[in-house]
Write a protein that holds these residues in place. Structure first.
Motif, PDB file in Angstrom:
ATOM      1  N   GLU A   2      43.916 -40.744  41.731  1.00 46.67           N
ATOM      2  CA  GLU A   2      43.571 -40.108  43.178  1.00 46.67           C
ATOM      3  C   GLU A   2      42.698 -40.393  43.258  1.00 46.67           C
ATOM      4  O   GLU A   2      41.990 -40.220  44.646  1.00 46.67           O
ATOM      5  N   THR A  41      46.241 -27.185  47.728  1.00 45.83           N
ATOM      6  CA  THR A  41      45.856 -26.848  46.326  1.00 45.83           C
ATOM      7  C   THR A  41      45.733 -27.940  45.748  1.00 45.83           C
ATOM      8  O   THR A  41      44.709 -28.280  44.737  1.00 45.83           O
ATOM      9  N   LYS A  42      46.003 -29.159  46.603  1.00 45.77           N
ATOM     10  CA  LYS A  42      46.204 -30.635  45.516  1.00 45.77           C
ATOM     11  C   LYS A  42      44.463 -30.577  46.289  1.00 45.77           C
ATOM     12  O   LYS A  42      43.915 -30.905  45.787  1.00 45.77           O
ATOM     13  N   GLN A  43      43.856 -30.987  47.513  1.00 44.66           N
ATOM     14  CA  GLN A  43      42.241 -31.011  48.020  1.00 44.66           C
ATOM     15  C   GLN A  43      42.017 -30.027  46.922  1.00 44.66           C
ATOM     16  O   GLN A  43      40.407 -30.993  46.398  1.00 44.66           O
ATOM     17  N   TYR A  99      50.502 -28.389  36.903  1.00 41.88           N
ATOM     18  CA  TYR A  99      50.708 -28.939  36.696  1.00 41.88           C
ATOM     19  C   TYR A  99      51.996 -29.350  37.703  1.00 41.88           C
ATOM     20  O   TYR A  99      52.786 -30.456  37.590  1.00 41.88           O
ATOM     21  N   ARG A 100      52.362 -28.286  38.910  1.00 43.77           N
ATOM     22  CA  ARG A 100      52.819 -28.403  40.018  1.00 43.77           C
ATOM     23  C   ARG A 100      52.543 -30.294  40.589  1.00 43.77           C
ATOM     24  O   ARG A 100      53.617 -30.468  41.123  1.00 43.77           O
ATOM     25  N   HIS A 101      51.396 -30.218  40.776  1.00 45.15           N
ATOM     26  CA  HIS A 101      51.171 -30.910  41.646  1.00 45.15           C
ATOM     27  C   HIS A 101      50.263 -32.392  40.955  1.00 45.15           C
ATOM     28  O   HIS A 101      50.447 -33.362  41.586  1.00 45.15           O
ATOM     29  N   TYR A 102      49.632 -32.114  39.221  1.00 43.89           N
ATOM     30  CA  TYR A 102      49.866 -33.695  38.379  1.00 43.89           C
ATOM     31  C   TYR A 102      50.126 -32.839  36.999  1.00 43.89           C
ATOM     32  O   TYR A 102      50.267 -32.263  36.519  1.00 43.89           O
ATOM     33  N   ILE A 113      41.762 -28.949  44.057  1.00 45.18           N
ATOM     34  CA  ILE A 113      42.404 -29.708  42.576  1.00 45.18           C
ATOM     35  C   ILE A 113      41.184 -31.189  42.227  1.00 45.18           C
ATOM     36  O   ILE A 113      40.306 -31.286  41.122  1.00 45.18           O
ATOM     37  N   ILE A 148      45.138 -36.829  38.257  1.00 44.25           N
ATOM     38  CA  ILE A 148      44.150 -35.936  38.713  1.00 44.25           C
ATOM     39  C   ILE A 148      42.923 -37.748  38.981  1.00 44.25           C
ATOM     40  O   ILE A 148      42.117 -38.133  40.605  1.00 44.25           O
ATOM     41  N   GLY A 181      50.129 -26.681  49.758  1.00 45.75           N
ATOM     42  CA  GLY A 181      50.696 -27.818  49.135  1.00 45.75           C
ATOM     43  C   GLY A 181      49.067 -28.394  49.191  1.00 45.75           C
ATOM     44  O   GLY A 181      48.583 -29.367  47.951  1.00 45.75           O
ATOM     45  N   GLU A 182      49.033 -28.987  50.179  1.00 45.31           N
ATOM     46  CA  GLU A 182      47.912 -29.570  50.846  1.00 45.31           C
ATOM     47  C   GLU A 182      46.560 -29.825  49.805  1.00 45.31           C
ATOM     48  O   GLU A 182      45.945 -30.377  49.760  1.00 45.31           O
TER      49      GLU A 182
END
Length: 187
Positions: A57, A8-10, A45-48, A12, A54, A5-6
């Protein structure tokens, strides 16, 4: 290494940064970010929940990281002149790098959203510069002066050059001379 998850966020944030730098803030959609990252809509959308979150952040990440780095150097007793030169080297490269500039996106976000994000970022920047300038004055590396006008010059000339470099040519020598004048004000 971070969790999936981290990571994936990075991904994004990195890909969205590229989009915001090229298209500005208002022209980037969640679909654009899906296309750029290869994520499904659900994955994104699971993250943002939207592009605002976005972008916020990304911007917060810049201010938090630079503060931690400067504080760490001061805590280690590194000379204020050396820290200032390192910061100016980074600023100079950022001011010359038109393709990675978020200036247009920052402007668009600021005028289209009711948010105090940039007031907070400005306050963080002011505190960062205040701490560094006071550190240099306490160590006798900078002249004792009111740091507020210098802080204003640093904050607003940086963003001004970032914005104007998108519409006119600004040379490395112009930027170097401007930063040199600021250094001279401190010595």
């Amino acid at each position: 290494m971070g969790s999936k998850g981290e990571l994936t966020k990075q991904l994004i944030l990195e890909k969205a940064y590229e989009l915001f730098a090229v298209k500005g803030f208002t022209q980037v959609t969640m679909k654009d970010i899906c296309d750029k990252t290869g994520l499904s809509r659900g994955g994104l959308y699971r993250h943002y929940e939207n592009t605002d979150h976005i972008f916020e952040e990304i911007i917060k990440g810049f201010s938090d990281g630079s503060i931690d780095n400067i504080n760490e150097k001061m805590n280690r007793g590194i000379k204020a002149d050396i820290i200032l030169d390192e910061i100016f080297s980074v600023l100079e490269e950022e001011m010359l790098n038109k393709k990675d500039s978020l200036s247009l996106a920052i402007y668009e976000y600021a005028v289209t959203r009711k948010s105090d994000l940039f007031e907070k970022i400005n306050d963080i920047g002011r505190k960062k510069w205040q701490r560094l300038l006071n550190y240099g004055m306490e160590r006798g590396e900078f002249i004792k002066t009111n740091p507020e006008p210098i802080i204003d010059l640093l904050l607003y000339s940086y963003q001004g050059v970032q914005m104007w470099s998108n519409v006119t040519d600004i040379s490395r020598s112009q930027i170097s001379e401007m930063l040199q004048k600021i250094k001279e004000m401190l010595r």
